[in-house]
Write an enzyme that holds these catalytic residues in place. Structure first.
Site, PDB file in Angstrom:
ATOM      1  NE  ARG A 236      -4.339  -1.146   0.219  1.00  0.00           N
ATOM      2  CZ  ARG A 236      -4.557  -2.178  -0.597  1.00  0.00           C
ATOM      3  NH1 ARG A 236      -3.646  -2.532  -1.491  1.00  0.00           N
ATOM      4  NH2 ARG A 236      -5.681  -2.864  -0.526  1.00  0.00           N
ATOM      5  CG  HIS A 284      -3.383  -0.220  -6.478  1.00  0.00           C
ATOM      6  ND1 HIS A 284      -3.698   0.408  -5.306  1.00  0.00           N
ATOM      7  CD2 HIS A 284      -3.566  -1.551  -6.237  1.00  0.00           C
ATOM      8  CE1 HIS A 284      -4.061  -0.489  -4.401  1.00  0.00           C
ATOM      9  NE2 HIS A 284      -3.986  -1.699  -4.954  1.00  0.00           N
TER      10      HIS A 284
HETATM   11  P1  NDP Z   1      -1.874 -11.417   4.821  1.00  0.00           P
HETATM   12  O1  NDP Z   1      -2.729 -10.871   5.903  1.00  0.00           O
HETATM   13  O2  NDP Z   1      -2.085 -12.831   4.385  1.00  0.00           O
HETATM   14  O3  NDP Z   1      -0.330 -11.305   5.228  1.00  0.00           O
HETATM   15  C1  NDP Z   1       0.193 -10.162   5.852  1.00  0.00           C
HETATM   16  C2  NDP Z   1       1.628 -10.457   6.263  1.00  0.00           C
HETATM   17  O4  NDP Z   1       2.191  -9.261   6.804  1.00  0.00           O
HETATM   18  C3  NDP Z   1       1.713 -11.519   7.364  1.00  0.00           C
HETATM   19  O5  NDP Z   1       2.850 -12.325   7.181  1.00  0.00           O
HETATM   20  C4  NDP Z   1       1.873 -10.671   8.626  1.00  0.00           C
HETATM   21  O6  NDP Z   1       2.552 -11.308   9.688  1.00  0.00           O
HETATM   22  C5  NDP Z   1       2.718  -9.536   8.088  1.00  0.00           C
HETATM   23  N1  NDP Z   1       2.605  -8.375   8.959  1.00  0.00           N
HETATM   24  C6  NDP Z   1       1.514  -7.645   9.281  1.00  0.00           C
HETATM   25  N2  NDP Z   1       1.818  -6.686  10.162  1.00  0.00           N
HETATM   26  C7  NDP Z   1       3.140  -6.797  10.400  1.00  0.00           C
HETATM   27  C8  NDP Z   1       4.052  -6.119  11.236  1.00  0.00           C
HETATM   28  N3  NDP Z   1       3.652  -5.092  12.015  1.00  0.00           N
HETATM   29  N4  NDP Z   1       5.328  -6.517  11.261  1.00  0.00           N
HETATM   30  C9  NDP Z   1       5.743  -7.553  10.500  1.00  0.00           C
HETATM   31  N5  NDP Z   1       4.925  -8.264   9.683  1.00  0.00           N
HETATM   32  C10 NDP Z   1       3.643  -7.886   9.637  1.00  0.00           C
HETATM   33  O7  NDP Z   1      -2.005 -10.416   3.595  1.00  0.00           O
HETATM   34  P2  NDP Z   1      -1.819 -10.717   2.031  1.00  0.00           P
HETATM   35  O8  NDP Z   1      -0.525 -11.407   1.858  1.00  0.00           O
HETATM   36  O9  NDP Z   1      -3.027 -11.368   1.485  1.00  0.00           O
HETATM   37  O10 NDP Z   1      -1.788  -9.237   1.446  1.00  0.00           O
HETATM   38  C11 NDP Z   1      -0.818  -8.301   1.855  1.00  0.00           C
HETATM   39  C12 NDP Z   1      -1.162  -6.916   1.331  1.00  0.00           C
HETATM   40  O11 NDP Z   1      -0.934  -6.829  -0.076  1.00  0.00           O
HETATM   41  C13 NDP Z   1      -2.617  -6.487   1.463  1.00  0.00           C
HETATM   42  O12 NDP Z   1      -2.912  -6.073   2.782  1.00  0.00           O
HETATM   43  C14 NDP Z   1      -2.716  -5.362   0.468  1.00  0.00           C
HETATM   44  O13 NDP Z   1      -2.410  -4.136   1.101  1.00  0.00           O
HETATM   45  C15 NDP Z   1      -1.641  -5.687  -0.563  1.00  0.00           C
HETATM   46  N6  NDP Z   1      -2.206  -6.009  -1.879  1.00  0.00           N
HETATM   47  C16 NDP Z   1      -1.858  -5.225  -2.949  1.00  0.00           C
HETATM   48  C17 NDP Z   1      -2.343  -5.515  -4.202  1.00  0.00           C
HETATM   49  C18 NDP Z   1      -1.912  -4.730  -5.369  1.00  0.00           C
HETATM   50  O14 NDP Z   1      -2.446  -4.933  -6.474  1.00  0.00           O
HETATM   51  N7  NDP Z   1      -0.941  -3.848  -5.240  1.00  0.00           N
HETATM   52  C19 NDP Z   1      -3.263  -6.634  -4.430  1.00  0.00           C
HETATM   53  C20 NDP Z   1      -3.550  -7.385  -3.240  1.00  0.00           C
HETATM   54  C21 NDP Z   1      -3.049  -7.071  -2.017  1.00  0.00           C
HETATM   55  P3  NDP Z   1       1.973 -12.649  10.360  1.00  0.00           P
HETATM   56  O15 NDP Z   1       2.292 -13.733   9.343  1.00  0.00           O
HETATM   57  O16 NDP Z   1       2.731 -12.793  11.602  1.00  0.00           O
HETATM   58  O17 NDP Z   1       0.492 -12.428  10.528  1.00  0.00           O
HETATM   59  C1  OXD Z   2      -6.188  -5.582  -2.904  1.00  0.00           C
HETATM   60  C2  OXD Z   2      -5.755  -4.649  -3.957  1.00  0.00           C
HETATM   61  O1  OXD Z   2      -6.011  -5.286  -1.724  1.00  0.00           O
HETATM   62  O2  OXD Z   2      -6.108  -4.874  -5.136  1.00  0.00           O
HETATM   63  O3  OXD Z   2      -6.708  -6.658  -3.263  1.00  0.00           O
HETATM   64  O4  OXD Z   2      -5.042  -3.694  -3.662  1.00  0.00           O
END
Ligand code: NDP
Ligand code: OXD
Length: 321
Positions: A236, A284
């Site tokens: 993000r 994005h």
């Molecule tokens: P998940 O919730 O499956 O994974 C999030 C990961 O981040 C987990 O490993 C979590 O740790 C880690 N995390 C969260 N907070 C912290 C922290 N404070 N310190 C260290 N690690 C942290 O999310 P997704 O993988 O499904 O998606 C991730 C992000 O990708 C979404 O939130 C979105 O913002 C972005 N996204 C962007 C897209 C785009 O087109 N650009 C499309 C889709 C998503 P833990 O394993 O310990 O919970």
């Molecule tokens: C999502 C994105 O969060 O597209 O899925 O950014």
């Protein structure tokens, strides 16, 4: 008899967020339910039991007194978490193979692009002059993936299979075959120290806002074959301090950046990122949400929920993701 209505509130802007396309898809997968494309469809707020949303306006969801589940039509829920009036019902996010594979494509593309010096080679092509620099092997490059969730874990695995030395960083401890896993505050510095290409796939929360800043970039490996570390952010825009990124690119703290997300989207035309020679931008769209796939995912979850089953991928509101 028709079941409780499904309200669609989609504010995207790009082709895959066309509200009418979502309405068509949901009509097809929920034939026994009224599908209301809001704000225009005439409706009684009390009939709405489910909402399928992308960036609804704050307060929109509070209008439905009988709401049972909110389905976010993407993976990241930061826009919803910022709504103080969000009803206290389960909030389900997207975690499906289709989206995950799209993100891994983006990550592999951009890691390989920097690793294989593509920006330099394209510039040479335009200048009609080859002066190739030495090309190192993938196993000479350490890639660090911030976020080892649904998306980060798969991207890390794909990069590993391409031959890169891959590490990941998460909030809680993770174990992934062939990936060096770090976690928490104590794990951050050692993770950064070994990283030549930093890939950010974190969710935006109070803890992660502006985590991609100068102090963090200075901890990345300074002796990488790439010359200077590379940043790839597809999480993000709120994760990054954009002034710091620009300064770090200009003073050599960073060698290059691929950015898919921005503090303000669409990226304003006066942003220096547009023309910066060390920056590769995408709109994005690292991993688009596919209406065909995701409408089926939501319909299947509703059917299971109404049959007394559990919902998948429910957001932990305390953690914020
Ligand atoms: P998940 O919730 O499956 O994974 C999030 C990961 O981040 C987990 O490993 C979590 O740790 C880690 N995390 C969260 N907070 C912290 C922290 N404070 N310190 C260290 N690690 C942290 O999310 P997704 O993988 O499904 O998606 C991730 C992000 O990708 C979404 O939130 C979105 O913002 C972005 N996204 C962007 C897209 C785009 O087109 N650009 C499309 C889709 C998503 P833990 O394993 O310990 O919970
Ligand atoms: C999502 C994105 O969060 O597209 O899925 O950014």
């Amino acid at each position: 008899m028709k079941k409780g209505a499904l309200a669609i509130l989609v504010h995207g802007g790009s082709e895959n967020w066309s509200p009418l396309r979502w309405k068509d898809r949901f009509d097809e997968v929920c034939p026994d339910r009224r599908v209301l494309l809001l704000p225009d469809a005439p409706h009684d707020p009390a009939e709405v039991q489910y909402a399928a949303v992308w960036k609804p306006r704050p307060g929109d969801l509070a209008a439905f007194p009988n709401l049972r589940v909110i389905f976010n039509l993407g993976a990241g829920v930061d826009a919803l978490m910022a709504d103080n009036s969000l009803p206290d019902v389960p909030l389900v996010r997207v975690a499906v193979t289709d989206l995950t594979a799209r993100m891994s494509e983006y990550v592999a593309l951009h890691v390989l692009m920097h690793h294989r010096q593509e920006p330099y080679l394209r510039q040479s092509q335009r200048e009609k002059h080859w002066s190739p620099k030495s090309q190192w092997a993938a196993n000479a490059i350490s890639v660090g993936v911030m976020g080892l969730g649904t998306l980060g874990a798969d991207s890390a695995d794909v990069l590993k299979r391409l031959g890169f030395r891959v590490a990941g960083w998460s909030r809680s401890p993770r174990t992934i075959d062939g990936i060096e896993c770090f976690h928490g505050n104590a794990g951050l510095d050692p993770f950064l120290r070994r990283t030549d290409i930093l890939v950010c796939l974190l969710p935006l929360t109070d803890e992660t806002r502006h985590i991609l800043n100068r102090a963090l970039f200075t901890k990345l490996n300074r002796t990488s074959p790439l010359g200077a570390p590379v940043l790839i952010n597809a999480g993000r825009g709120g994760l990054q301090n954009e002034a710091d990124i620009l300064q770090c690119l200009d003073d050599g703290t960073l060698g290059a950046a691929s950015l898919d997300v921005y503090g303000t989207e669409p990226l304003p035309t006066d942003s220096p990122f547009w023309t910066h020679p060390k920056v590769v931008l995408t709109p994005h769209n690292a991993a688009d949400t596919d209406p065909d796939e995701i409408s089926k995912y939501v319909a299947a979850q509703i059917a299971r929920f109404e049959a007394g089953g559990a919902l998948d991928n429910v957001v932990d509101r305390g953690r914020g993701y």
